[in-house]
Design a protein around this motif. Sequence first.
Motif, PDB file in Angstrom:
ATOM      1  N   HIS A  64       1.795 -17.839  11.032  1.00 23.97           N
ATOM      2  CA  HIS A  64       2.107 -16.763  10.099  1.00 23.97           C
ATOM      3  C   HIS A  64       1.098 -15.612  10.011  1.00 23.97           C
ATOM      4  O   HIS A  64       1.468 -14.538   9.515  1.00 23.97           O
ATOM      5  N   ALA A  65      -0.120 -15.802  10.439  1.00 21.28           N
ATOM      6  CA  ALA A  65      -1.127 -14.747  10.239  1.00 21.28           C
ATOM      7  C   ALA A  65      -0.689 -13.420  10.847  1.00 21.28           C
ATOM      8  O   ALA A  65      -0.721 -12.370  10.189  1.00 21.28           O
ATOM      9  N   ALA A  66      -0.276 -13.443  12.103  1.00 21.08           N
ATOM     10  CA  ALA A  66       0.111 -12.199  12.777  1.00 21.08           C
ATOM     11  C   ALA A  66       1.412 -11.648  12.226  1.00 21.08           C
ATOM     12  O   ALA A  66       1.547 -10.433  12.013  1.00 21.08           O
ATOM     13  N   GLY A  67       2.393 -12.524  11.969  1.00 24.35           N
ATOM     14  CA  GLY A  67       3.690 -12.058  11.503  1.00 24.35           C
ATOM     15  C   GLY A  67       3.656 -11.444  10.119  1.00 24.35           C
ATOM     16  O   GLY A  67       4.304 -10.423   9.869  1.00 24.35           O
ATOM     17  N   VAL A  68       2.891 -12.062   9.209  1.00 24.55           N
ATOM     18  CA  VAL A  68       2.758 -11.503   7.860  1.00 24.55           C
ATOM     19  C   VAL A  68       2.146 -10.107   7.927  1.00 24.55           C
ATOM     20  O   VAL A  68       2.633  -9.162   7.294  1.00 24.55           O
ATOM     21  N   LEU A  69       1.068  -9.976   8.691  1.00 27.97           N
ATOM     22  CA  LEU A  69       0.426  -8.670   8.836  1.00 27.97           C
ATOM     23  C   LEU A  69       1.392  -7.657   9.428  1.00 27.97           C
ATOM     24  O   LEU A  69       1.534  -6.531   8.909  1.00 27.97           O
ATOM     25  N   TRP A  70       2.075  -8.033  10.483  1.00 22.98           N
ATOM     26  CA  TRP A  70       2.982  -7.106  11.181  1.00 22.98           C
ATOM     27  C   TRP A  70       4.122  -6.663  10.271  1.00 22.98           C
ATOM     28  O   TRP A  70       4.453  -5.481  10.200  1.00 22.98           O
ATOM     29  N   LEU A  71       4.729  -7.602   9.548  1.00 21.82           N
ATOM     30  CA  LEU A  71       5.844  -7.252   8.667  1.00 21.82           C
ATOM     31  C   LEU A  71       5.385  -6.342   7.533  1.00 21.82           C
ATOM     32  O   LEU A  71       6.058  -5.350   7.205  1.00 21.82           O
ATOM     33  N   ASN A  72       4.251  -6.652   6.938  1.00 19.87           N
ATOM     34  CA  ASN A  72       3.738  -5.797   5.866  1.00 19.87           C
ATOM     35  C   ASN A  72       3.376  -4.404   6.376  1.00 19.87           C
ATOM     36  O   ASN A  72       3.637  -3.396   5.708  1.00 19.87           O
ATOM     37  N   ILE A 113       7.166   1.264  14.355  1.00 15.44           N
ATOM     38  CA  ILE A 113       8.457   0.928  13.765  1.00 15.44           C
ATOM     39  C   ILE A 113       8.339   0.844  12.250  1.00 15.44           C
ATOM     40  O   ILE A 113       7.253   0.627  11.697  1.00 15.44           O
ATOM     41  N   ALA A 114       9.473   1.045  11.583  1.00 15.29           N
ATOM     42  CA  ALA A 114       9.577   0.871  10.138  1.00 15.29           C
ATOM     43  C   ALA A 114      10.623  -0.198   9.881  1.00 15.29           C
ATOM     44  O   ALA A 114      11.723  -0.164  10.462  1.00 15.29           O
ATOM     45  N   ALA A 115      10.289  -1.152   9.030  1.00 13.41           N
ATOM     46  CA  ALA A 115      11.214  -2.242   8.739  1.00 13.41           C
ATOM     47  C   ALA A 115      12.515  -1.693   8.161  1.00 13.41           C
ATOM     48  O   ALA A 115      12.509  -0.778   7.337  1.00 13.41           O
ATOM     49  N   ARG A 116      13.618  -2.262   8.602  1.00 18.45           N
ATOM     50  CA  ARG A 116      14.923  -1.814   8.115  1.00 18.45           C
ATOM     51  C   ARG A 116      15.785  -3.026   7.765  1.00 18.45           C
ATOM     52  O   ARG A 116      15.925  -3.957   8.568  1.00 18.45           O
ATOM     53  N   PRO A 117      16.358  -3.057   6.570  1.00 17.90           N
ATOM     54  CA  PRO A 117      17.290  -4.117   6.197  1.00 17.90           C
ATOM     55  C   PRO A 117      18.560  -4.052   7.033  1.00 17.90           C
ATOM     56  O   PRO A 117      18.847  -3.041   7.684  1.00 17.90           O
ATOM     57  N   THR A 118      19.354  -5.113   6.974  1.00 16.99           N
ATOM     58  CA  THR A 118      20.613  -5.120   7.714  1.00 16.99           C
ATOM     59  C   THR A 118      21.623  -4.176   7.075  1.00 16.99           C
ATOM     60  O   THR A 118      22.542  -3.709   7.751  1.00 16.99           O
ATOM     61  N   GLY A 119      21.502  -3.949   5.761  1.00 14.56           N
ATOM     62  CA  GLY A 119      22.479  -3.149   5.044  1.00 14.56           C
ATOM     63  C   GLY A 119      23.731  -3.913   4.652  1.00 14.56           C
ATOM     64  O   GLY A 119      24.677  -3.334   4.121  1.00 14.56           O
ATOM     65  N   ALA A 145       4.806  -2.929   8.738  1.00 14.36           N
ATOM     66  CA  ALA A 145       6.068  -2.242   9.044  1.00 14.36           C
ATOM     67  C   ALA A 145       6.758  -1.706   7.800  1.00 14.36           C
ATOM     68  O   ALA A 145       7.733  -0.954   7.900  1.00 14.36           O
ATOM     69  N   GLY A 146       6.272  -2.110   6.613  1.00 12.29           N
ATOM     70  CA  GLY A 146       6.891  -1.656   5.383  1.00 12.29           C
ATOM     71  C   GLY A 146       7.804  -2.672   4.739  1.00 12.29           C
ATOM     72  O   GLY A 146       8.403  -2.411   3.692  1.00 12.29           O
ATOM     73  N   GLY A 147       7.940  -3.857   5.378  1.00 11.05           N
ATOM     74  CA  GLY A 147       8.606  -4.971   4.726  1.00 11.05           C
ATOM     75  C   GLY A 147       7.622  -5.649   3.792  1.00 11.05           C
ATOM     76  O   GLY A 147       6.604  -5.058   3.416  1.00 11.05           O
ATOM     77  N   LYS A 148       7.908  -6.878   3.435  1.00 10.90           N
ATOM     78  CA  LYS A 148       6.969  -7.585   2.573  1.00 10.90           C
ATOM     79  C   LYS A 148       6.978  -9.076   2.880  1.00 10.90           C
ATOM     80  O   LYS A 148       8.043  -9.694   2.959  1.00 10.90           O
ATOM     81  N   ALA A 149       5.768  -9.616   3.041  1.00 11.91           N
ATOM     82  CA  ALA A 149       5.572 -11.056   3.145  1.00 11.91           C
ATOM     83  C   ALA A 149       4.424 -11.419   2.221  1.00 11.91           C
ATOM     84  O   ALA A 149       3.363 -10.794   2.266  1.00 11.91           O
ATOM     85  N   ALA A 150       4.649 -12.384   1.358  1.00 10.58           N
ATOM     86  CA  ALA A 150       3.626 -12.786   0.380  1.00 10.58           C
ATOM     87  C   ALA A 150       3.977 -14.163  -0.156  1.00 10.58           C
ATOM     88  O   ALA A 150       5.080 -14.684   0.061  1.00 10.58           O
ATOM     89  N   ARG A 151       3.016 -14.747  -0.856  1.00 19.43           N
ATOM     90  CA  ARG A 151       3.277 -16.006  -1.541  1.00 19.43           C
ATOM     91  C   ARG A 151       4.352 -15.770  -2.610  1.00 19.43           C
ATOM     92  O   ARG A 151       4.522 -14.637  -3.089  1.00 19.43           O
ATOM     93  N   LEU A 167       7.350 -16.094   1.288  1.00 23.47           N
ATOM     94  CA  LEU A 167       8.603 -15.359   1.327  1.00 23.47           C
ATOM     95  C   LEU A 167       8.435 -14.100   2.167  1.00 23.47           C
ATOM     96  O   LEU A 167       7.426 -13.398   2.044  1.00 23.47           O
ATOM     97  N   GLY A 168       9.412 -13.816   3.005  1.00 24.26           N
ATOM     98  CA  GLY A 168       9.399 -12.595   3.806  1.00 24.26           C
ATOM     99  C   GLY A 168      10.691 -11.828   3.608  1.00 24.26           C
ATOM    100  O   GLY A 168      11.755 -12.428   3.409  1.00 24.26           O
ATOM    101  N   ALA A 169      10.589 -10.498   3.656  1.00 28.02           N
ATOM    102  CA  ALA A 169      11.781  -9.675   3.462  1.00 28.02           C
ATOM    103  C   ALA A 169      11.643  -8.347   4.179  1.00 28.02           C
ATOM    104  O   ALA A 169      10.532  -7.857   4.419  1.00 28.02           O
ATOM    105  N   ALA A 170      12.783  -7.746   4.478  1.00 29.99           N
ATOM    106  CA  ALA A 170      12.800  -6.474   5.197  1.00 29.99           C
ATOM    107  C   ALA A 170      12.399  -5.296   4.320  1.00 29.99           C
ATOM    108  O   ALA A 170      12.132  -4.212   4.837  1.00 29.99           O
ATOM    109  N   SER A 171      12.354  -5.500   3.000  1.00 27.36           N
ATOM    110  CA  SER A 171      11.913  -4.444   2.094  1.00 27.36           C
ATOM    111  C   SER A 171      11.318  -5.089   0.848  1.00 27.36           C
ATOM    112  O   SER A 171      11.656  -6.237   0.507  1.00 27.36           O
TER     113      SER A 171
END
Length: 271
Positions: free
Chosen positions: A219-227, A150-156, A229-235, A252-256
């Motif tokens: 958060h360990a698995a979710g941060v890795l998975w989101l990143n 999958i590729a992360a997608r914003p809601t738009g 996917a092409g989204g971003k999770a970071a301090r 902070l986490g985001a879809a892009s």
Amino acid sequence: MTGAADAHLDTAIHALLQRVTAEAIMPRYRNLASGEVEDKGGNDPVTVADKDSEKLLREGLAELDDSLAFVGEETAHADPSILDRLDQPCWIVDPIDGTRNFASGKPPFGIIVARADGGVARSGWIYDCLTGRFCTAHLGSGAFVDGERIAARPTGKTPPVAALSLIFMQETRREATRRHISPAYDLVDIPYCAAEQYPRLALGENDVSIFERTLAWDHAAGVLWLNEAGGKAARPDGSPYRVDEVGRTGLLGAASPALWDELADLYARLD
């Protein structure tokens, strides 16, 4: 690990999480007896199902690779020195993520497992116990849901959709967030479950999230998975999330990456 080894591990982990769900979790869903729910403090419940799940997960993961240390939420609560293992090769386990929901007899809740080395998550698995959705990621290899990349997608949507977890913030910072960040977004309820919140960020349901408490099993698995996917999770300062930064807050986490940058800019104004 090679791609074939990753796939083999995914299959084994999937089978383990399905078995633990069937044996330790679902039999007690909406079926907890008096005395089978405790409060660890700070409105942080634990149930007999959490403890049984963690025991089975520890045994099952040891069968897969007993060279890795084990860091489980409940064992670490009982013995905080276990957190010292987070800078070693280790399994990191949340036996029921979303215990508050589970204990109340409502979704969502799931199991989260990560494999880390050197303070960095190398693999992550997120399993929804009710729907069976299985999210997987290995560092540098992309993100998958039920075996499909999958590729992360914003809601738009305008404004973007935000799920802001404020419950562990100090009151002054919570109020500052409400004043300076909340007005820029369409706010939705948080699911009280990282196993649900990270998928929402990649699958077009939410655009951004703020997390104050950043425990490794959440958060360990979710941060890795989101990143992956092409989204971003970071301090908030842009530095990578590390599982061994015990006690550090703010994530902070985001879809892009663009949505992340916008949120980080607003967040920086809180200081």
